[in-house]
Design a protein around this motif. Structure first.
Motif, PDB file in Angstrom:
ATOM      1  N   GLU A 162       0.872  -1.236  -0.063  1.00  0.00           N
ATOM      2  CA  GLU A 162       0.066   0.077  -0.093  1.00  0.00           C
ATOM      3  C   GLU A 162       0.964   1.142  -0.083  1.00  0.00           C
ATOM      4  O   GLU A 162       0.415   2.206  -0.337  1.00  0.00           O
ATOM      5  CB  GLU A 162      -1.051   0.072   1.575  1.00  0.00           C
ATOM      6  CG  GLU A 162      -1.816  -1.163   1.218  1.00  0.00           C
ATOM      7  CD  GLU A 162      -2.847  -1.259   0.041  1.00  0.00           C
ATOM      8  OE1 GLU A 162      -3.149  -0.187  -0.688  1.00  0.00           O
ATOM      9  OE2 GLU A 162      -2.784  -2.476  -0.698  1.00  0.00           O
ATOM     10  N   LEU A 163       2.069   1.203   0.615  1.00  0.00           N
ATOM     11  CA  LEU A 163       3.088   2.272   0.576  1.00  0.00           C
ATOM     12  C   LEU A 163       3.538   2.745  -1.057  1.00  0.00           C
ATOM     13  O   LEU A 163       3.624   3.851  -1.315  1.00  0.00           O
ATOM     14  CB  LEU A 163       4.237   1.904   1.320  1.00  0.00           C
ATOM     15  CG  LEU A 163       3.969   2.169   2.881  1.00  0.00           C
ATOM     16  CD1 LEU A 163       5.252   1.573   3.647  1.00  0.00           C
ATOM     17  CD2 LEU A 163       3.108   3.352   3.467  1.00  0.00           C
ATOM     18  N   LEU A 164       3.589   1.627  -1.804  1.00  0.00           N
ATOM     19  CA  LEU A 164       4.096   1.742  -3.167  1.00  0.00           C
ATOM     20  C   LEU A 164       2.934   2.321  -3.791  1.00  0.00           C
ATOM     21  O   LEU A 164       3.038   3.389  -4.635  1.00  0.00           O
ATOM     22  CB  LEU A 164       4.509   0.439  -3.648  1.00  0.00           C
ATOM     23  CG  LEU A 164       5.687  -0.027  -2.981  1.00  0.00           C
ATOM     24  CD1 LEU A 164       6.352  -1.413  -3.608  1.00  0.00           C
ATOM     25  CD2 LEU A 164       6.996   0.864  -2.996  1.00  0.00           C
ATOM     26  N   ASP A 165       1.511   1.695  -3.720  1.00  0.00           N
ATOM     27  CA  ASP A 165       0.298   1.893  -4.341  1.00  0.00           C
ATOM     28  C   ASP A 165       0.137   3.525  -4.085  1.00  0.00           C
ATOM     29  O   ASP A 165      -0.282   4.203  -4.801  1.00  0.00           O
ATOM     30  CB  ASP A 165      -0.751   1.230  -4.068  1.00  0.00           C
ATOM     31  CG  ASP A 165      -0.864   0.158  -4.656  1.00  0.00           C
ATOM     32  OD1 ASP A 165      -0.081  -0.103  -5.715  1.00  0.00           O
ATOM     33  OD2 ASP A 165      -1.559  -0.892  -4.421  1.00  0.00           O
ATOM     34  N   GLY A 166       0.265   3.812  -2.830  1.00  0.00           N
ATOM     35  CA  GLY A 166       0.032   5.137  -2.262  1.00  0.00           C
ATOM     36  C   GLY A 166       1.034   6.366  -2.942  1.00  0.00           C
ATOM     37  O   GLY A 166       0.326   7.474  -2.779  1.00  0.00           O
ATOM     38  N   ARG A 167       2.053   5.932  -3.432  1.00  0.00           N
ATOM     39  CA  ARG A 167       2.951   6.973  -4.158  1.00  0.00           C
ATOM     40  C   ARG A 167       2.846   7.064  -5.557  1.00  0.00           C
ATOM     41  O   ARG A 167       3.422   7.588  -6.300  1.00  0.00           O
ATOM     42  CB  ARG A 167       4.314   6.865  -3.799  1.00  0.00           C
ATOM     43  CG  ARG A 167       4.507   7.128  -2.242  1.00  0.00           C
ATOM     44  CD  ARG A 167       6.132   7.213  -1.856  1.00  0.00           C
ATOM     45  NE  ARG A 167       6.555   8.474  -2.441  1.00  0.00           N
ATOM     46  CZ  ARG A 167       7.788   8.555  -2.676  1.00  0.00           C
ATOM     47  NH1 ARG A 167       8.568   7.782  -2.388  1.00  0.00           N
ATOM     48  NH2 ARG A 167       8.039   9.706  -3.332  1.00  0.00           N
ATOM     49  N   ASP A 168       1.984   6.085  -6.236  1.00  0.00           N
ATOM     50  CA  ASP A 168       1.711   6.090  -7.455  1.00  0.00           C
ATOM     51  C   ASP A 168       0.419   6.969  -7.972  1.00  0.00           C
ATOM     52  O   ASP A 168      -0.676   6.531  -7.488  1.00  0.00           O
ATOM     53  CB  ASP A 168       1.316   4.642  -7.980  1.00  0.00           C
ATOM     54  CG  ASP A 168       1.671   4.395  -9.338  1.00  0.00           C
ATOM     55  OD1 ASP A 168       1.091   5.137 -10.102  1.00  0.00           O
ATOM     56  OD2 ASP A 168       2.132   3.537  -9.928  1.00  0.00           O
ATOM     57  N   PRO A 169       0.625   7.702  -9.010  1.00  0.00           N
ATOM     58  CA  PRO A 169      -0.610   8.848  -8.901  1.00  0.00           C
ATOM     59  C   PRO A 169      -1.754   7.818  -9.766  1.00  0.00           C
ATOM     60  O   PRO A 169      -2.817   8.288  -9.785  1.00  0.00           O
ATOM     61  CB  PRO A 169       0.159   9.564 -10.282  1.00  0.00           C
ATOM     62  CG  PRO A 169       1.042   8.817 -10.578  1.00  0.00           C
ATOM     63  CD  PRO A 169       1.815   7.944  -9.712  1.00  0.00           C
ATOM     64  N   ALA A 170      -1.549   6.762 -10.388  1.00  0.00           N
ATOM     65  CA  ALA A 170      -2.559   6.044 -10.942  1.00  0.00           C
ATOM     66  C   ALA A 170      -3.513   5.038  -9.811  1.00  0.00           C
ATOM     67  O   ALA A 170      -4.424   4.467 -10.233  1.00  0.00           O
ATOM     68  CB  ALA A 170      -2.054   5.012 -11.789  1.00  0.00           C
ATOM     69  N   TYR A 171      -2.736   5.198  -8.732  1.00  0.00           N
ATOM     70  CA  TYR A 171      -3.446   3.988  -7.676  1.00  0.00           C
ATOM     71  C   TYR A 171      -3.710   4.878  -6.375  1.00  0.00           C
ATOM     72  O   TYR A 171      -4.322   5.866  -6.184  1.00  0.00           O
ATOM     73  CB  TYR A 171      -2.769   2.892  -7.251  1.00  0.00           C
ATOM     74  CG  TYR A 171      -2.183   2.090  -8.636  1.00  0.00           C
ATOM     75  CD1 TYR A 171      -3.405   1.137  -9.123  1.00  0.00           C
ATOM     76  CD2 TYR A 171      -1.265   2.061  -9.347  1.00  0.00           C
ATOM     77  CE1 TYR A 171      -3.397   0.528 -10.137  1.00  0.00           C
ATOM     78  CE2 TYR A 171      -0.919   1.428 -10.251  1.00  0.00           C
ATOM     79  CZ  TYR A 171      -2.065   0.393 -10.918  1.00  0.00           C
ATOM     80  OH  TYR A 171      -1.829  -0.239 -11.977  1.00  0.00           O
ATOM     81  N   GLY A 172      -3.083   4.647  -5.316  1.00  0.00           N
ATOM     82  CA  GLY A 172      -3.450   5.277  -3.981  1.00  0.00           C
ATOM     83  C   GLY A 172      -3.687   4.131  -2.984  1.00  0.00           C
ATOM     84  O   GLY A 172      -3.933   2.909  -3.196  1.00  0.00           O
TER      85      GLY A 172
END
Length: 314
Positions: free
Chosen positions: A140-150
């Motif tokens: 979730e930390l990686l997703d949270g820094r991706d503009p396409a996800y969160g």
């Protein structure tokens, strides 16, 4: 994004299978009520000193490597400050079922590995029981820094519930009586959006929610009297799936003539762990295979067609 860590956690489960096939039989049942649960016999202490450092070091190194490779290969675009995204209503919650299933079995494998290493029963449960949550949540930390996800709070909740489901059963019964399982079949929808739903068969297993079904298989024999003739390897199974999901947006699906709907199943399952064998190899194979629902007749209900009977469903 649950699928990106599954290659790693399959390794955790395989290691758990190694433990399941190699464990020395315990003189106590799995129940944690015994006051001697945290006493470490001399032989177990020797195993603990030899096996635990190898186990901990291997797990830490491999997981760190997995996260590093993901950060360099999958998450290669722009990075933004950590932000949250509410995806609770997307994909008919099939991704949440995947998070629960993955965390449960990661925790199951970790508990059995710690038992194999000689960790006392109660500590093995509490230390290993939350491994699934700890392994999946950093994604979730990686997703949270991706503009396409969160980062997703509901993904975190599903991770937690998966680990808690394993711990709760061990505390209540000293064993797993309700086993989450998974089955898959190919669908026509992956070809409509292969970059998201998967191009190859392997990718579709992980990414095409239309072909995935998640099950809860119940060991009813565990609640029956000892004189019962019900075979414990035969278990009722409740399944959940969904169809016609090419996009996670209702309007986008409707534009191509699709209207996503949920599916509910009633079937039977074979618990391979209950099949007696002296072969360590077969024990390991059965341990890993126990995460899958085997093909069987099934009764389906959905709002589009009502009741549907499947001669063989997987």
């Amino acid at each position: 994004m649950a699928w990106v860590v599954r290659v790693f956690w399959l390794g955790v489960l395989l290691a758990g299978a190694q433990a399941a096939g190699a464990q020395v039989p315990r003189t106590q049942p799995d129940s944690l009520a015994s006051s001697t649960a945290n006493v470490v016999p001399m032989a177990d202490s020797s195993r603990l000193s030899r096996r635990l450092p190898v186990l901990a070091g291997g797990l830490a190194a491999s997981y760190t490597g997995t996260l590093y490779l993901l950060s360099k290969s999958w998450y290669t675009g722009e990075r933004v400050p950590l932000h949250w995204f509410d995806d609770a209503r997307e994909w008919k919650q099939m991704d949440k079922a995947g998070h629960f299933w993955g965390a449960f079995h990661e925790s199951r494998g970790a508990v059995d590995m710690l038992r194999w290493a000689g960790v006392p029963e109660r500590r093995a449960l509490w230390y290993g029981g939350f491994v699934g949550f700890l392994l999946q949540s950093p994604i979730e930390l990686l997703d949270g820094r991706d503009p396409a996800y969160g980062a997703s709070a509901t993904d975190l909740a599903a991770n937690f519930l998966g680990s808690a489901g394993l711990i709760g059963q061990q505390l209540a019964w000293g064993e797993v009586r309700i086993m989450p399982k998974y089955s898959f079949h190919t669908t026509r929808y992956a070809a409509l959006r292969p970059n998201v739903l998967g191009k190859s068969l392997g990718e579709q297993h992980l990414k095409d929610y239309n072909g995935q079904t998640y099950w809860l298989c119940v060991d009813v024999g565990a609640w029956l009297p000892a004189t019962s003739r019900w075979p414990r390897w035969l278990q009722p199974a409740l399944g959940y799936g969904a169809q016609q999901m090419v996009y996670n947006d209702a309007k986008a699906n409707a534009a191509i003539g699709l209207h996503p709907y949920r599916q509910y199943y009633l079937s039977l399952d074979v618990d391979l762990r209950r099949i007696p064998t002296r072969s360590k190899l077969l024990k390991r194979v059965f341990y890993v295979a126990s995460i899958f629902h085997l093909p069987a007749p099934a009764l389906e209900f959905n709002r589009q067609r009502g009741l549907v009977m499947h001669g063989l469903y997987y």
